[in-house]
Design a protein around this motif. Structure first.
Motif, PDB file in Angstrom:
ATOM      1  N   GLY A 210       0.818  -1.214   0.000  1.00 53.79           N
ATOM      2  CA  GLY A 210       0.000   0.000   0.000  1.00 53.79           C
ATOM      3  C   GLY A 210       0.844   1.252   0.000  1.00 53.79           C
ATOM      4  O   GLY A 210       0.510   2.244  -0.664  1.00 53.79           O
ATOM      5  N   LEU A 211       1.956   1.234   0.743  1.00 57.91           N
ATOM      6  CA  LEU A 211       2.880   2.364   0.801  1.00 57.91           C
ATOM      7  C   LEU A 211       4.280   1.813   0.973  1.00 57.91           C
ATOM      8  O   LEU A 211       4.551   1.062   1.918  1.00 57.91           O
ATOM      9  CB  LEU A 211       2.533   3.300   1.973  1.00 57.91           C
ATOM     10  CG  LEU A 211       3.420   4.537   2.127  1.00 57.91           C
ATOM     11  CD1 LEU A 211       3.211   5.500   0.950  1.00 57.91           C
ATOM     12  CD2 LEU A 211       3.127   5.253   3.450  1.00 57.91           C
ATOM     13  N   LEU A 212       5.172   2.187   0.060  1.00 60.06           N
ATOM     14  CA  LEU A 212       6.556   1.710   0.086  1.00 60.06           C
ATOM     15  C   LEU A 212       7.467   2.891   0.406  1.00 60.06           C
ATOM     16  O   LEU A 212       7.535   3.862  -0.351  1.00 60.06           O
ATOM     17  CB  LEU A 212       6.920   1.087  -1.263  1.00 60.06           C
ATOM     18  CG  LEU A 212       8.340   0.523  -1.416  1.00 60.06           C
ATOM     19  CD1 LEU A 212       8.644  -0.512  -0.330  1.00 60.06           C
ATOM     20  CD2 LEU A 212       8.510  -0.108  -2.801  1.00 60.06           C
ATOM     21  N   VAL A 213       8.155   2.796   1.540  1.00 62.60           N
ATOM     22  CA  VAL A 213       8.946   3.898   2.057  1.00 62.60           C
ATOM     23  C   VAL A 213      10.427   3.539   2.046  1.00 62.60           C
ATOM     24  O   VAL A 213      10.819   2.463   2.524  1.00 62.60           O
ATOM     25  CB  VAL A 213       8.520   4.257   3.492  1.00 62.60           C
ATOM     26  CG1 VAL A 213       9.321   5.456   4.007  1.00 62.60           C
ATOM     27  CG2 VAL A 213       7.023   4.532   3.557  1.00 62.60           C
ATOM     28  N   ALA A 214      11.248   4.444   1.514  1.00 70.96           N
ATOM     29  CA  ALA A 214      12.704   4.301   1.568  1.00 70.96           C
ATOM     30  C   ALA A 214      13.248   5.278   2.590  1.00 70.96           C
ATOM     31  O   ALA A 214      12.800   6.422   2.671  1.00 70.96           O
ATOM     32  CB  ALA A 214      13.329   4.568   0.203  1.00 70.96           C
ATOM     33  N   MET A 215      14.246   4.822   3.351  1.00 74.80           N
ATOM     34  CA  MET A 215      14.832   5.670   4.385  1.00 74.80           C
ATOM     35  C   MET A 215      16.355   5.665   4.249  1.00 74.80           C
ATOM     36  O   MET A 215      16.981   4.599   4.184  1.00 74.80           O
ATOM     37  CB  MET A 215      14.420   5.165   5.769  1.00 74.80           C
ATOM     38  CG  MET A 215      14.735   6.105   6.904  1.00 74.80           C
ATOM     39  SD  MET A 215      13.900   5.613   8.441  1.00 74.80           S
ATOM     40  CE  MET A 215      14.856   4.170   8.909  1.00 74.80           C
ATOM     41  N   ASP A 216      16.952   6.849   4.155  1.00 74.79           N
ATOM     42  CA  ASP A 216      18.403   6.965   4.051  1.00 74.79           C
ATOM     43  C   ASP A 216      18.802   8.392   4.406  1.00 74.79           C
ATOM     44  O   ASP A 216      17.986   9.325   4.271  1.00 74.79           O
ATOM     45  CB  ASP A 216      18.880   6.624   2.628  1.00 74.79           C
ATOM     46  CG  ASP A 216      20.356   6.250   2.574  1.00 74.79           C
ATOM     47  OD1 ASP A 216      20.653   5.039   2.517  1.00 74.79           O
ATOM     48  OD2 ASP A 216      21.209   7.164   2.596  1.00 74.79           O
ATOM     49  N   VAL A 217      20.058   8.569   4.824  1.00 74.92           N
ATOM     50  CA  VAL A 217      20.539   9.908   5.191  1.00 74.92           C
ATOM     51  C   VAL A 217      21.089  10.669   3.988  1.00 74.92           C
ATOM     52  O   VAL A 217      21.454  11.834   4.116  1.00 74.92           O
ATOM     53  CB  VAL A 217      21.614   9.832   6.293  1.00 74.92           C
ATOM     54  CG1 VAL A 217      21.019   9.265   7.574  1.00 74.92           C
ATOM     55  CG2 VAL A 217      22.812   8.996   5.836  1.00 74.92           C
ATOM     56  N   GLU A 223      16.738   9.657  -4.182  1.00 73.35           N
ATOM     57  CA  GLU A 223      16.278   9.935  -5.544  1.00 73.35           C
ATOM     58  C   GLU A 223      16.297   8.667  -6.386  1.00 73.35           C
ATOM     59  O   GLU A 223      15.391   8.424  -7.197  1.00 73.35           O
ATOM     60  CB  GLU A 223      17.143  11.018  -6.189  1.00 73.35           C
ATOM     61  CG  GLU A 223      16.904  12.415  -5.643  1.00 73.35           C
ATOM     62  CD  GLU A 223      15.463  12.876  -5.831  1.00 73.35           C
ATOM     63  OE1 GLU A 223      14.896  12.624  -6.920  1.00 73.35           O
ATOM     64  OE2 GLU A 223      14.898  13.466  -4.893  1.00 73.35           O
ATOM     65  N   VAL A 224      17.319   7.837  -6.199  1.00 74.99           N
ATOM     66  CA  VAL A 224      17.371   6.557  -6.919  1.00 74.99           C
ATOM     67  C   VAL A 224      16.267   5.632  -6.414  1.00 74.99           C
ATOM     68  O   VAL A 224      15.653   4.884  -7.187  1.00 74.99           O
ATOM     69  CB  VAL A 224      18.755   5.899  -6.755  1.00 74.99           C
ATOM     70  CG1 VAL A 224      18.807   4.561  -7.482  1.00 74.99           C
ATOM     71  CG2 VAL A 224      19.852   6.823  -7.282  1.00 74.99           C
ATOM     72  N   ALA A 225      15.997   5.674  -5.116  1.00 74.76           N
ATOM     73  CA  ALA A 225      14.919   4.855  -4.555  1.00 74.76           C
ATOM     74  C   ALA A 225      13.583   5.175  -5.209  1.00 74.76           C
ATOM     75  O   ALA A 225      12.761   4.281  -5.455  1.00 74.76           O
ATOM     76  CB  ALA A 225      14.839   5.056  -3.039  1.00 74.76           C
ATOM     77  N   LYS A 226      13.352   6.448  -5.509  1.00 75.49           N
ATOM     78  CA  LYS A 226      12.121   6.830  -6.209  1.00 75.49           C
ATOM     79  C   LYS A 226      12.061   6.166  -7.581  1.00 75.49           C
ATOM     80  O   LYS A 226      11.003   5.703  -8.012  1.00 75.49           O
ATOM     81  CB  LYS A 226      12.046   8.342  -6.350  1.00 75.49           C
ATOM     82  CG  LYS A 226      11.831   9.096  -5.045  1.00 75.49           C
ATOM     83  CD  LYS A 226      11.809  10.599  -5.294  1.00 75.49           C
ATOM     84  CE  LYS A 226      11.694  11.387  -3.991  1.00 75.49           C
ATOM     85  NZ  LYS A 226      11.742  12.856  -4.237  1.00 75.49           N
ATOM     86  N   ILE A 234      12.259   9.174   3.237  1.00 71.19           N
ATOM     87  CA  ILE A 234      12.476   9.854   4.506  1.00 71.19           C
ATOM     88  C   ILE A 234      13.975   9.929   4.775  1.00 71.19           C
ATOM     89  O   ILE A 234      14.671   8.906   4.719  1.00 71.19           O
ATOM     90  CB  ILE A 234      11.777   9.113   5.663  1.00 71.19           C
ATOM     91  CG1 ILE A 234      10.263   9.102   5.457  1.00 71.19           C
ATOM     92  CG2 ILE A 234      12.125   9.750   7.007  1.00 71.19           C
ATOM     93  CD1 ILE A 234       9.510   8.296   6.517  1.00 71.19           C
ATOM     94  N   ASN A 235      14.448  11.128   5.063  1.00 72.87           N
ATOM     95  CA  ASN A 235      15.844  11.329   5.450  1.00 72.87           C
ATOM     96  C   ASN A 235      15.870  11.559   6.965  1.00 72.87           C
ATOM     97  O   ASN A 235      15.464  12.610   7.442  1.00 72.87           O
ATOM     98  CB  ASN A 235      16.430  12.531   4.714  1.00 72.87           C
ATOM     99  CG  ASN A 235      17.914  12.698   4.985  1.00 72.87           C
ATOM    100  OD1 ASN A 235      18.411  12.370   6.066  1.00 72.87           O
ATOM    101  ND2 ASN A 235      18.637  13.230   4.002  1.00 72.87           N
ATOM    102  N   PRO A 236      16.335  10.576   7.749  1.00 73.56           N
ATOM    103  CA  PRO A 236      16.287  10.706   9.201  1.00 73.56           C
ATOM    104  C   PRO A 236      17.178  11.797   9.765  1.00 73.56           C
ATOM    105  O   PRO A 236      17.048  12.158  10.933  1.00 73.56           O
ATOM    106  CB  PRO A 236      16.741   9.331   9.708  1.00 73.56           C
ATOM    107  CG  PRO A 236      17.119   8.548   8.541  1.00 73.56           C
ATOM    108  CD  PRO A 236      16.848   9.302   7.304  1.00 73.56           C
ATOM    109  N   SER A 237      18.083  12.334   8.948  1.00 69.83           N
ATOM    110  CA  SER A 237      18.904  13.448   9.412  1.00 69.83           C
ATOM    111  C   SER A 237      18.156  14.774   9.312  1.00 69.83           C
ATOM    112  O   SER A 237      18.610  15.797   9.834  1.00 69.83           O
ATOM    113  CB  SER A 237      20.199  13.526   8.604  1.00 69.83           C
ATOM    114  OG  SER A 237      19.958  13.927   7.260  1.00 69.83           O
ATOM    115  N   LYS A 238      16.974  14.747   8.652  1.00 67.90           N
ATOM    116  CA  LYS A 238      16.204  15.971   8.459  1.00 67.90           C
ATOM    117  C   LYS A 238      14.843  15.949   9.151  1.00 67.90           C
ATOM    118  O   LYS A 238      14.220  16.993   9.318  1.00 67.90           O
ATOM    119  CB  LYS A 238      16.006  16.228   6.963  1.00 67.90           C
ATOM    120  CG  LYS A 238      17.306  16.474   6.202  1.00 67.90           C
ATOM    121  CD  LYS A 238      17.040  16.747   4.735  1.00 67.90           C
ATOM    122  CE  LYS A 238      18.336  17.056   3.986  1.00 67.90           C
ATOM    123  NZ  LYS A 238      18.090  17.340   2.553  1.00 67.90           N
TER     124      LYS A 238
END
Length: 362
Positions: A210-217, A223-226, A234-238
Motif C-alpha cells: 500500500g505504501l513503500l517507504v525508503a529511508m536513508d541519510v 532519488e534513486v529509490a524513487k 524519509i531522510n532521518p537526518s532531516k
C-alpha cells in the motif's frame, strides 16, 4: 567446442589481512572435473567487502563470532564471467558452452552438512562464500574458477555486464523481501538505500504494498529509490522517521520494516516504528554489536523478527527481472573502475558519499 587462449598468469586482488590487500600476479586456475573457468567481466565491491577491508571484528575473529576470512584469498563475491574452459562433465551439468556468460551463487555449499542435505544450502555449516574462503577464490581477478559443487546459472549474453554484476546483490534483496511476507496494502519501510536496499525497493514494488517507504541519510540515494519504486522517501537526518510513519498510519506503525543500513541505530528506529504483530527483517552485515530493548520485541509488540542471509533460489528470479526490465538496476551502478584502482574503489564504498555500486572491471 571452441577453444580460447588462456594465459598462464593473471592479475588478482588478494586479501592478506585488514587493510592489507594487494594486486598480484598469480597463476590462472585450470578447471578439473565439474568445474568452470570464466574470464571475469565485472565484480562488484560489496559493503561487506569494505568492512572486511577495514578490519571489522566479525570478519577477523573474536570471542563472539568465528573468523570469517581465510587469507590469503582473492576477494569478491559479486561477479559474472564469460566461460573460457569447462572441466569434464561441467558442460552437461550446467548446460554451458565456451563463450556463454555464467554466474555462480555466492556460496560454495559443502553438500554434506544437515543444512545442505535438506535443501538449506545457503546456511551451509562450512559457509564457504566466494572471496572469503580459500576453497572459493573470488572474482576480483581476470579469471576465476567455479569449483565443482558450485550452483551455476547461465546469463543472457545480451545482458550488459553492469547489469549482470547486480544479479548477486539483487538475489539477496529478493530473498529479504520474500522473508518479509509482504501483503497487499502493507506499509513497508526499507531502511538503507544502498545497493541491497534499492534492490529491496525494486523487489517490494512487485509485491504491490500500500505504501513503500525508503529511508536513508543521503538524498542522492533517495532519488534513486524513487526510480526503483518508492512512494515516499524519509531522510532521518532531516526529520523524525518514527513520527512521520506514525502520522501516516494513525499511530499504529508500519507493517514491515527491513533493515539494510548496517547501522545499529536503524535497528532501534525500526523497533519503535513498526506496529504490534509486525514483521522485522534484519539483513545487514553489522561491524559491531547492537543493543536494543528486547521487551519491545516480546511483551511490547510480539514482533516476528526474521533474519535474511544470501539469495537462495533467487538467482533465476534476479536474472529474469533484470533481463525483462522489471527491476531497473542501471541507476544503482555509479562507478566502473579497473582492478589497478581497487584501493580507491574500496574507499568509495567505505565512505559511501558519492557512490552506490562500484564495479571493478578486469
Amino acid at each position: 567446442m571452441p577453444s580460447v587462449d588462456i594465459p598462464e598468469t593473471m592479475k588478482a586482488v588478494r586479501c592478506y589481512g585488514p587493510k592489507d590487500y594487494r594486486l598480484e600476479e598469480v597463476p590462472v586456475p585450470r578447471p578439473g572435473p565439474g568445474e568452470v573457468l570464466v574470464k571475469v567481466l565485472a565484480c562488484g565491491v560489496c559493503a561487506s567487502d569494505g568492512k572486511c577491508h577495514q578490519g571489522a571484528p566479525l570478519y577477523w575473529g573474536d570471542e563472539r563470532r568465528p573468523q570469517y576470512v581465510q587469507p590469503p584469498v582473492t576477494a569478491g563475491h559479486e561477479f559474472v564471467g564469460e566461460v573460457v574452459a569447462l572441466g569434464e562433465g561441467a558442460a552437461e551439468k550446467y548446460g554451458l558452452s565456451v563463450g556463454d556468460v555464467a554466474i555462480a551463487e555466492q556460496i560454495l555449499p559443502c553438500w554434506n552438512c544437515r543444512f545442505c542435505k535438506t535443501g538449506k544450502y545457503w546456511v551451509c555449516k562450512e559457509n564457504n562464500v566466494f572471496g572469503f574462503r580459500t576453497v572459493a577464490q573470488g572474482g576480483m581477478a581476470e579469471y576465476m574458477l567455479y569449483p565443482a559443487g558450485s550452483i551455476v546459472h547461465k546469463v543472457p549474453s545480451s545482458m550488459p555486464r553492469r547489469r549482470a554484476a547486480l544479479i548477486e546483490p539483487l538475489a539477496c534483496s529478493i530473498h529479504a523481501v520474500q522473508r518479509a511476507g509482504i501483503e497487499l496494502g502493507d506499509v513497508v519501510v526499507v531502511a538503507g538505500a544502498g545497493t541491497l536496499g534499492l534492490g529491496m525497493i525494486g523487489a517490494a514494488r512487485l509485491k504491490s504494498p500500500g505504501l513503500l517507504v525508503a529511508m536513508d541519510v543521503l538524498d542522492s540515494r533517495l532519488e534513486v529509490a524513487k526510480q526503483l519504486g518508492a512512494d515516499l522517501c524519509i531522510n532521518p537526518s532531516k526529520e523524525n522517521p518514527v513520527e512521520r510513519i506514525m502520522k501516516l498510519t494513525d499511530g499504529y506503525g508500519c507493517d514491515v520494516f527491513i533493515e539494510a543500513t548496517g547501522n545499529p541505530e536503524a535497528v532501534v528506529t525500526g523497533l519503535h516504528m513498526i506496529r504490534r504483530l509486525g514483521t522485522f527483517v534484519e539483513f545487514s552485515v553489522m561491524a559491531g554489536q547492537t543493543t536494543v530493548d528486547w521487551t519491545i520485541i516480546g511483551d511490547g509488540k510480539e514482533l516476528d523478527v526474521r533474519g535474511s542471509h544470501l539469495g537462495p533460489y533467487c538467482y533465476p528470479l534476479a536474472i529474469d527481472y533484470i533481463h525483462r526490465g522489471l527491476i531497473n538496476v542501471d541507476p544503482i551502478v555509479t562507478h566502473e573502475m579497473p582492478l589497478e584502482e581497487f584501493e580507491q574503489a574500496f574507499e568509495k564504498v567505505h565512505s559511501g558519499r558519492d557512490s552506490i555500486k562500484v564495479l571493478l572491471i578486469p
